[in-house]
Design an enzyme around this catalytic site. Structure first.
Site, PDB file in Angstrom:
ATOM      1  N   TYR A 194      -3.176  -5.651  15.447  1.00 20.64           N
ATOM      2  CA  TYR A 194      -3.174  -4.422  14.246  1.00 20.64           C
ATOM      3  C   TYR A 194      -2.681  -3.119  14.710  1.00 20.64           C
ATOM      4  O   TYR A 194      -3.293  -2.487  15.074  1.00 20.64           O
ATOM      5  CB  TYR A 194      -4.605  -4.823  13.607  1.00 20.64           C
ATOM      6  CG  TYR A 194      -4.583  -5.848  12.439  1.00 20.64           C
ATOM      7  CD1 TYR A 194      -4.034  -7.119  12.908  1.00 20.64           C
ATOM      8  CD2 TYR A 194      -5.359  -5.574  11.449  1.00 20.64           C
ATOM      9  CE1 TYR A 194      -4.025  -8.202  11.957  1.00 20.64           C
ATOM     10  CE2 TYR A 194      -5.373  -6.788  10.543  1.00 20.64           C
ATOM     11  CZ  TYR A 194      -4.910  -7.859  10.670  1.00 20.64           C
ATOM     12  OH  TYR A 194      -4.757  -9.144  10.060  1.00 20.64           O
ATOM     13  N   ARG A 245       1.040  -1.297   0.024  1.00 16.00           N
ATOM     14  CA  ARG A 245      -0.002   0.206   0.039  1.00 16.00           C
ATOM     15  C   ARG A 245       0.778   1.359  -0.119  1.00 16.00           C
ATOM     16  O   ARG A 245       0.462   2.088  -0.819  1.00 16.00           O
ATOM     17  CB  ARG A 245      -0.911   0.044   1.178  1.00 16.00           C
ATOM     18  CG  ARG A 245      -2.336  -0.712   1.020  1.00 16.00           C
ATOM     19  CD  ARG A 245      -2.249  -2.037   0.709  1.00 16.00           C
ATOM     20  NE  ARG A 245      -3.341  -2.774   0.588  1.00 16.00           N
ATOM     21  CZ  ARG A 245      -3.889  -3.577   1.569  1.00 16.00           C
ATOM     22  NH1 ARG A 245      -3.146  -3.763   2.768  1.00 16.00           N
ATOM     23  NH2 ARG A 245      -4.838  -4.168   1.403  1.00 16.00           N
ATOM     24  N   ASP A 258      -0.097  -6.364  -3.171  1.00 15.90           N
ATOM     25  CA  ASP A 258      -1.567  -6.145  -2.959  1.00 15.90           C
ATOM     26  C   ASP A 258      -2.277  -5.458  -4.067  1.00 15.90           C
ATOM     27  O   ASP A 258      -1.932  -5.002  -5.251  1.00 15.90           O
ATOM     28  CB  ASP A 258      -1.807  -5.409  -1.813  1.00 15.90           C
ATOM     29  CG  ASP A 258      -2.911  -6.074  -0.763  1.00 15.90           C
ATOM     30  OD1 ASP A 258      -4.167  -5.914  -1.529  1.00 15.90           O
ATOM     31  OD2 ASP A 258      -2.590  -6.435   0.166  1.00 15.90           O
ATOM     32  N   GLU A 301      -8.914 -12.882   2.073  1.00  8.68           N
ATOM     33  CA  GLU A 301      -9.900 -12.162   1.604  1.00  8.68           C
ATOM     34  C   GLU A 301     -10.274 -12.252   0.055  1.00  8.68           C
ATOM     35  O   GLU A 301     -10.656 -11.089  -0.683  1.00  8.68           O
ATOM     36  CB  GLU A 301      -9.730 -10.469   2.115  1.00  8.68           C
ATOM     37  CG  GLU A 301      -9.493 -10.353   3.533  1.00  8.68           C
ATOM     38  CD  GLU A 301      -9.091  -8.990   3.783  1.00  8.68           C
ATOM     39  OE1 GLU A 301      -9.919  -8.344   4.608  1.00  8.68           O
ATOM     40  OE2 GLU A 301      -8.243  -8.483   3.213  1.00  8.68           O
ATOM     41  N   HIS A 329      -6.549  -9.878  -3.845  1.00  7.13           N
ATOM     42  CA  HIS A 329      -5.716  -8.652  -3.591  1.00  7.13           C
ATOM     43  C   HIS A 329      -4.758  -8.795  -4.780  1.00  7.13           C
ATOM     44  O   HIS A 329      -3.756  -8.570  -4.788  1.00  7.13           O
ATOM     45  CB  HIS A 329      -4.683  -8.852  -2.116  1.00  7.13           C
ATOM     46  CG  HIS A 329      -5.528  -8.760  -1.303  1.00  7.13           C
ATOM     47  ND1 HIS A 329      -6.229  -7.266  -0.670  1.00  7.13           N
ATOM     48  CD2 HIS A 329      -6.129  -9.676  -0.221  1.00  7.13           C
ATOM     49  CE1 HIS A 329      -6.927  -7.527   0.534  1.00  7.13           C
ATOM     50  NE2 HIS A 329      -6.830  -8.828   0.696  1.00  7.13           N
TER      51      HIS A 329
HETATM   52  C1  ACM Z   1      -5.667  -9.259   6.661  1.00  2.00           C
HETATM   53  O1  ACM Z   1      -5.665  -8.504   7.396  1.00  2.00           O
HETATM   54  N1  ACM Z   1      -6.288  -9.096   5.451  1.00  2.00           N
HETATM   55  C2  ACM Z   1      -4.939 -10.536   6.778  1.00  2.00           C
END
Ligand code: ACM
Length: 449
Positions: free
Chosen positions: A307, A27, A56, A196, A127
């Site tokens: 996180y 990112r 990503d 995801e 992604h």
């Molecule tokens: C994640 O936070 N998509 C691993």
């Protein structure tokens, strides 16, 4: 440069073998010199793994000689999202960058000399928008259709709908990329993402449905497991294990995985996933428990505790507040393997990892703000197990902050951001713990069934 050990409680033998930090350089590209500084700081905290999230939707940062457009096209976007949520805008500022293989090889050696293993990560099959900006033939629906949907790496943050298709040439392409990755990085564990992946394109595409039928796959989840299994198998031939996010267990038959007492049954519930695959469990405890039951090593990185893009207080002054509140004291209460955990679980947990997603961390100073001083508490948990004794840790914090000052680290002051660390007027999306817990329960329902 070498950094003296931080004045934290890092004595004796470490509790966890894997004491990691994941840094998202997809990112936000960070110059290689900054990565060396980051490595120095991790080593000074007694940590030993840096997972580099190299790709990503928003950018591809790893030079691949066989596919030069990955960095030439996939490494540049025309703008970035400013802020979070519906009120966010685009900044209109191009963002680009990539690492040459030579630079990364030097970084691997630099890190190894400081006791840090670099675990590279290429995120597939989702992604994938930056891949498809460069090579649309690997997307779903044919190159022309992909070209019409994908002009460049995503300028928005979030999860793009774009996934790789599941044709054999696409598997070959991904294997070639991982071959070059293995030539550069010597880590026995290699990240293949797996998180995801949006399944809509697969479900809507007749050709994907045809391939699934040919392969005897009944669901998009099984298709994902098939895809990841192919990549893991290829990496196994190169002597590497994979680490993937807990979604990689989605094709698992959880009912088969557990005996009636919850202990491992030894059933190979994801036939395509090698037994030595490592699960990075980020969505609460469900993936960790299933992974452990299946006999996989597990690295715990639950978002509520690890996180570091999540906001550090409830104050409106926090810069672009996202996620739930995760304060320094919250990190200190992280208890990765509670005393009540069953032995079959405890013995599978090889480590813990803090994850630093960088959508809103566009400078070294903003990265410092997010990571420090929280990394101090995390490092002690990684070294000693958690939770930390609050009084003991609190007594060490002033000395630790003075040490961060000496190292030139632009950390978050305990009483909140300085004016230059704030982002007035740039919207965020703060969330409550209750909201996030409800979302996690929904997201992991397929693992918990
Ligand atoms: C994640 O936070 N998509 C691993």
């Amino acid at each position: 440069m070498s950094v003296p050990l931080a004045p934290l409680d890092l004595a004796g033998q470490p509790r966890f073998a894997w004491r990691g930090v994941m840094l998202d350089v997809a990112r936000r590209f960070r110059p290689i010199a900054e990565l060396r500084r980051f490595v120095d700081l991790l080593a000074a905290h007694g940590l030993n793994v840096l997972q580099l999230h190299l790709t990503d939707d928003q950018g591809w940062r790893f030079e691949v000689r066989a596919y030069p457009l990955l960095t030439e096209v996939g490494g540049r976007r025309s703008a970035s999202q400013l802020g979070h949520g519906p009120a966010s805008t685009l900044d209109g500022v191009p963002h680009e960058g990539s690492y040459s293989q030579a630079e990364l090889r030097e970084l691997v050696a630099y890190a190894a000399a400081r006791g840090i293993r670099i675990v590279p990560e290429i995120d597939v099959p989702g992604h994938a928008q930056s891949i498809l900006a460069a090579y649309p033939e690997f997307g779903v629906g044919g190159a022309d259709a992909v070209r019409a949907r994908v002009a460049e790496p995503w300028t928005r943050f979030g999860i793009s709908d774009e996934v790789l298709n599941v044709e054999e040439p696409t598997i070959d392409f991904v294997c070639t990329v991982f071959d070059e990755l293995c030539d550069v990085f010597d880590s026995d564990v290699v990240g293949f993402g797996g998180d995801e992946a949006q399944k809509r394109r697969w479900r809507d595409d007749p050709r994907t449905q045809e391939l699934m039928a040919e392969r005897g796959l009944a669901s998009a989840e099984e298709l994902q497991a098939w895809f990841l299994g192919r990549i893991a198998g290829h990496l196994a031939e190169r002597g590497r294990r994979v680490i993937g996010w807990d979604e990689m267990l989605e094709g698992a038959d959880a009912a088969d995985a557990a005996g009636s007492d919850g202990a491992p049954s030894g059933a190979p519930a994801v036939p395509s996933l090698p037994a030595d695959a490592v699960v990075a469990s980020w969505r609460g405890p469900v993936g960790a428990e299933l992974g452990a039951r299946l006999g996989h090593d597990v690295v715990l990185c639950p978002d509520l505790w690890t996180y570091f893009d999540y906001r550090q207080s409830d104050s409106a002054d926090e810069p672009i507040p996202v996620g739930t509140v995760l304060s320094l004291d919250d990190v200190a209460t992280f208890d990765p393997v509670p005393a009540s955990a069953p032995e079959w679980f405890a013995e599978r947990v090889v480590g813990v990892q803090a994850n630093v997603w960088t959508e809103h961390l566009d400078t070294q100073a903003r990265l410092d703000y997010a990571v420090f001083p929280r990394l101090g508490a995390f490092a002690e948990v990684a070294w000693n197990g958690g939770p930390l004794d609050p009084d003991g840790f609190a007594a060490r914090v002033p000395g630790y902050l003075a040490w961060l000052d000496e190292q030139g680290v632009d950390y978050r002051p305990l009483d909140g951001p300085r004016p230059d660390q704030q982002r007035p007027g740039v919207p965020g999306v703060p969330r409550s713990r209750e909201e996030r817990l409800a979302e996690l329960a929904r997201l992991t329902a397929t693992l918990a069934r």
